[in-house]
Design an enzyme around this catalytic site. Sequence first.
Site, mmCIF file in Angstrom:
data_model
loop_
_atom_site.group_PDB
_atom_site.id
_atom_site.type_symbol
_atom_site.label_atom_id
_atom_site.label_comp_id
_atom_site.label_asym_id
_atom_site.label_seq_id
_atom_site.Cartn_x
_atom_site.Cartn_y
_atom_site.Cartn_z
ATOM 1 N N LYS A 152 29.041 46.401 40.669
ATOM 2 C CA LYS A 152 29.946 45.415 41.273
ATOM 3 C C LYS A 152 31.307 45.563 40.617
ATOM 4 O O LYS A 152 31.396 45.682 39.386
ATOM 5 C CB LYS A 152 29.397 44.000 41.040
ATOM 6 C CG LYS A 152 30.341 42.886 41.488
ATOM 7 C CD LYS A 152 29.733 41.516 41.214
ATOM 8 C CE LYS A 152 29.660 41.224 39.734
ATOM 9 N NZ LYS A 152 29.120 39.883 39.446
ATOM 10 N N ASP A 154 51.250 34.003 35.476
ATOM 11 C CA ASP A 154 50.001 34.577 35.960
ATOM 12 C C ASP A 154 49.683 33.913 37.297
ATOM 13 O O ASP A 154 50.263 32.880 37.643
ATOM 14 C CB ASP A 154 48.906 34.305 34.929
ATOM 15 C CG ASP A 154 47.554 34.824 35.369
ATOM 16 O OD1 ASP A 154 47.512 35.913 35.950
ATOM 17 O OD2 ASP A 154 46.548 34.143 35.133
ATOM 18 N N GLU A 180 31.673 35.252 39.555
ATOM 19 C CA GLU A 180 30.229 35.496 39.483
ATOM 20 C C GLU A 180 29.442 34.252 39.870
ATOM 21 O O GLU A 180 28.475 34.313 40.623
ATOM 22 C CB GLU A 180 29.842 35.923 38.061
ATOM 23 C CG GLU A 180 30.172 37.362 37.751
ATOM 24 C CD GLU A 180 29.505 37.818 36.467
ATOM 25 O OE1 GLU A 180 29.165 36.950 35.638
ATOM 26 O OE2 GLU A 180 29.307 39.031 36.300
ATOM 27 N N GLY A 217 46.607 40.618 37.924
ATOM 28 C CA GLY A 217 45.726 41.775 37.973
ATOM 29 C C GLY A 217 45.100 41.973 39.338
ATOM 30 O O GLY A 217 44.367 42.939 39.550
ATOM 31 N N ASP A 218 45.380 41.072 40.286
ATOM 32 C CA ASP A 218 44.781 41.166 41.620
ATOM 33 C C ASP A 218 45.358 42.338 42.411
ATOM 34 O O ASP A 218 46.429 42.860 42.101
ATOM 35 C CB ASP A 218 45.027 39.867 42.395
ATOM 36 C CG ASP A 218 43.930 38.854 42.116
ATOM 37 O OD1 ASP A 218 42.932 39.225 41.481
ATOM 38 O OD2 ASP A 218 44.081 37.698 42.527
ATOM 39 N N ASN A 239 43.806 37.125 28.738
ATOM 40 C CA ASN A 239 44.610 38.282 29.130
ATOM 41 C C ASN A 239 46.093 37.951 29.242
ATOM 42 O O ASN A 239 46.922 38.847 29.417
ATOM 43 C CB ASN A 239 44.106 38.868 30.458
ATOM 44 C CG ASN A 239 44.210 37.872 31.592
ATOM 45 O OD1 ASN A 239 44.077 36.666 31.381
ATOM 46 N ND2 ASN A 239 44.457 38.356 32.790
#
EC number: 7.6.2.1
Length: 1177
Positions: free
Chosen positions: A595, A407, A531, A707-708, A824
Amino acid sequence: MWRWVRQQLGFDPPHQSDTRTIYIANRFPLNGLYTPQKFIDNRIISSKYTVWNFVPKNLFEQFRRVANFYFLIIFLVQLMIDTPTSPITSGLPLFFVITVTAIKQGYEDWLRHNSDNEVNGAPVYVVRSGGLVKTRSKNIRVGDIVRIAKDEIFPADLVLLSSDRPDGSCHITTASLDGETNLKTHVAVPETTVLRTVANLDTLVAVIECQQPEADLYRFMGRMIITQQMEEIVRPLGPESLLLRGARLKNTKEIFGVAVYTGMETKMALNYKSKSQKRSTVEKSMNTFLIIYLIILISEAIISTILKYTWQTEEKWDEPWYNQKTEHQRNSSKILRFISDFLAFLVLYNFIIPISLYVTVEMQKFLGSFFIGWDLDLYHEESGQKAQVNTSDLNEELGQVEYVFTDKTGTLTENEMQFRECSINGIKYQEINGRLVSEGPTPDSSDGNLSYLSSFSHLNNLPHLTSSSSFGTSPENETQLIKEHDLFFKAVSLCHTVQISNVQTDGIGDGPWQASLAPSQLEYYASSPDEKALVEAAARIGVVFIGSYEETMEVKILGKLEQYKLLHILEFDSDRRRMSVIVQAPSGEKFLFAKGAESSILPTCIGGEIEKTRIHVDEFALKGLRTLCMAYRQLTSKEYEVINRRLFEARTALQQREEKLANAFQFIEKDLILLGATAVEDRLQDKVRETIEALRMAGIKVWVLTGDKHETAVSVSLSCGHFHRTMNILELINQKSDNECAEQLRQLARRITEDHVIQHGLVVDGTSLSLALREHEKLFMDVCRNCSAVLCCRMAPLQKAKVIRLIKISPEKPITLAVGDGANDVSMIQEAHVGIGIMGKEGRQAARNSDYAIARFKFLSKLLFVHGHFYYIRIATLVQYFFYKNVCFITPQFLYQFYCLFSQQTLYDSVYLTLYNICFTSLPILIYSLLEQHINPHVLQNKPTLYRDISKNRQLSMTNFLYWTILGFSHAFIFFFGSYFLMGKDTSLLGNGQMFGNWTFGSLVFTVMLITVTVKMALETHFWTWINHFVTWGSIIFYFVFSLFYGGILWPFSDSQNMYFVFFQLLSSGSVWFAIILMVVMCLFLDIVKKVFDRHFHPTNTEKAQLTETNSSIKCLDSMCCFSEGETACASVGRMLERVIGRCSPTHVSRLWSASDPFYTNDRSILTLSTMDSSTC
């Protein structure tokens, strides 16, 4: 009755509806028409056995192993027929192995029982009969109202009814479930929030209808039907209402909740995972070797049986005068006699299958795994975390890895987000020293402070948005924010799930703004580091999120307090890749703030600077920054009514709630106005580039699965060394159809063939990957295998696992390793042959579900190159040595049959047959398999190419296996025929003329064999400690002492006294001592010659590294042996011997490397067992 029996046996499970109906406080309807559903109790059972089923269940599991079952059959054969050896010879070793394993498993299960009893016996308070009753956790029933106080752990899955707060909310942490340490807010339905006392709760009449238990921690659907004044009020229940067992109550004095799932039906229990059942390559090789040796055993038994009957065709040998047959033997069936003789030979030779191999391997893996946890080089001082071993069965697999799948976020990077840039209304800004600065030249102000940028001068009355650490502003610049910037930072401050502790917010939200407030006093808690970074950045700019109270969110904008009513939260999910909130401003206007990833936000926008923002997002991504887009929509009263109704209908639905919610969210999150984008930096971990380069040098292909977005992932890959600037980067992205994807793959395959570039890199995104895996798996895998580095971006968790699965089942069957830190990543960690969890900031779920857990990615190099290398070499030698020593043991028994008319006469006494594997030869190989270091750990870590020497399971190749087997047979021939030629013609070797007999001959063979196999182990040992010396030479001494003791006493419980004084007579002959020394030297001379030949003419890279000079003033042999510059006349001879056997004394080892040395200077591994004295060098 019959149906009940079938249900109890599991053949006819009772019908279970999709939902469960729970009457709060177990107040069932009085009309008697309702049949209560049966629910299990609240006991947690993690143990495997009970007192009643331990023996049968454990025996069944152990005899599922082929070797154990085989020896059980042999033992039963010895009991049923007349065999040459006692049943004890097979029964005792089998009993020893079964007992040791049963004790180990029983002890582990006893610990689990104690843990269960402690949990199940914990005191809890339950509301019953109008009062609080203290009881045990195991006595909680579904429907009971439970009271939980601050910092207590929830004993079951509860639906929140009320808390000590007026709004019925509470804060919890779920660190024990998913590792997230942030505070999470859960809320009760409005009708039950006022019921804060036991007396009030006693008046509650309500029913909960919810789904049946499932393992998903974040999914819960239900509704509460409350009866008030003869009216039924229906309220939806979701994950925000469910308090999970194992979570802890924080910052809330007490709460009341009703139990909906208990015991083994709680979500925590449903997520229990048994230990990984992955099998290592060595174990598979071991089973193959066992089958080969089983074939050898059966072949020897068949040959012996056939030769016996061939020999007995002559009448004089069929029934010699000294051994007349009985009448029963003459009349018995020839077929039965043949089978009986075959089984008897099978029993005689059965020790060629090493029964103690399994138990030794288990002990080696279990004890060896402690070295990983003890290694101080794998200890992370900042976090205080050491390496963890969750599955010791795969230690040696660490030395066989060919593919590493990792990852990105939190694994290669720190997962510590820092706000860097943003784009507002098409203009880019940077944060510099707490001030927001736009791109372009900035004139210096007279007071030395950065003025707000001249590029903003075209905007009306733009205030000085920069702030000091106290968030204050200059009086002359204190004006109203313009709409775009105002909404942007309001969106950042309101669209999130960030929490602030009660203690920290006391007094902040009330009264006037305190100018002296420092940022450190506002500590935010967030489930996502992104966040938290964004909310903190907004606070530094001057828009400070103060906290939430009931349904109100408080924000201070440049010192002015504003309260927004939180109407709805549209939670984030991986399909939408965005989250939204609907709030009501102080003016009464209603806004939707959204967002999410630019791929999910931009298509829903109809206004704003979309193209400029898209360009800025791509520029941010090229810098390796993580991007999020912000958008809003102003809602009219009529639009909000429609939205409110659709959300209520979707959230109260019991059937297909998720689909209805998804449709509602899609309906709401449309026609947005784009506000801008944010960019946060996640910096690389320490030594990531060096580690990836080392993996590549070791012949390991590295894939990054993230996932980017594409640009961010490529930028990080370049910065961490995964991609090189000189590498030819191929792309498979934005494919729309199967045909388009197939054509692109063919073009990439042609480019790889035609381009004269040594290394290729491939970039593929999630959508293109789905198309490639659907129809073109083979073509896609061909392209991937020809690339030295692959980057997969925009990946879903299941896609990560599918990619690993594809590589695993490819024709080469490579060994895969997956590294990840978040929930994930669990699917890919479990799919790979070896799963490594990073104990990072995204929780502990990956670490708990992994085989090994480490604190940083850089530790992977030592884990593979040192521990993996050592474990593989150790266990490979252990397995082959076990087969070798058992061939040496049983082959003389087979040869002896040619000299005793195949009468099944045993060569060894039954005591020696029993103790050979258990006592005489077990400890040297076990200690070797725990402590051996055939090369210095520093050399292994700093020369990753040495890892290639053990790849593809080379040490356990069929060639090596045949070498060890042939070596065993050749040694056995020397033992047997050397002893035979010594005693065969002249057995009167004693001074008094007394002759040697059968048992003396067998004892001589056994003595030579035991010394040879023990010294053979000594030759294989490179790293000597006092423990090695003790067990190696101690085993030989123990054999002699035991034999003298055993043969020196007439044992009253023994049926025969065959060995009485035999060993004394044997050792009293000088010829025997000479023969023992001669045969041992003859056996080992062959081995030494081969070692010399291989090391001088075909040395491996490891053997070359063993002879490398590591320092100009120190000549080190084997990277351990140190010699001074001046040598004595005998030194060269000693060095020659050291070179031959490739080892040296640890007392001459220096581990005190100089600062200029290329080796790591912080090696504090527990592997370094020997003392160090620099003066010896």
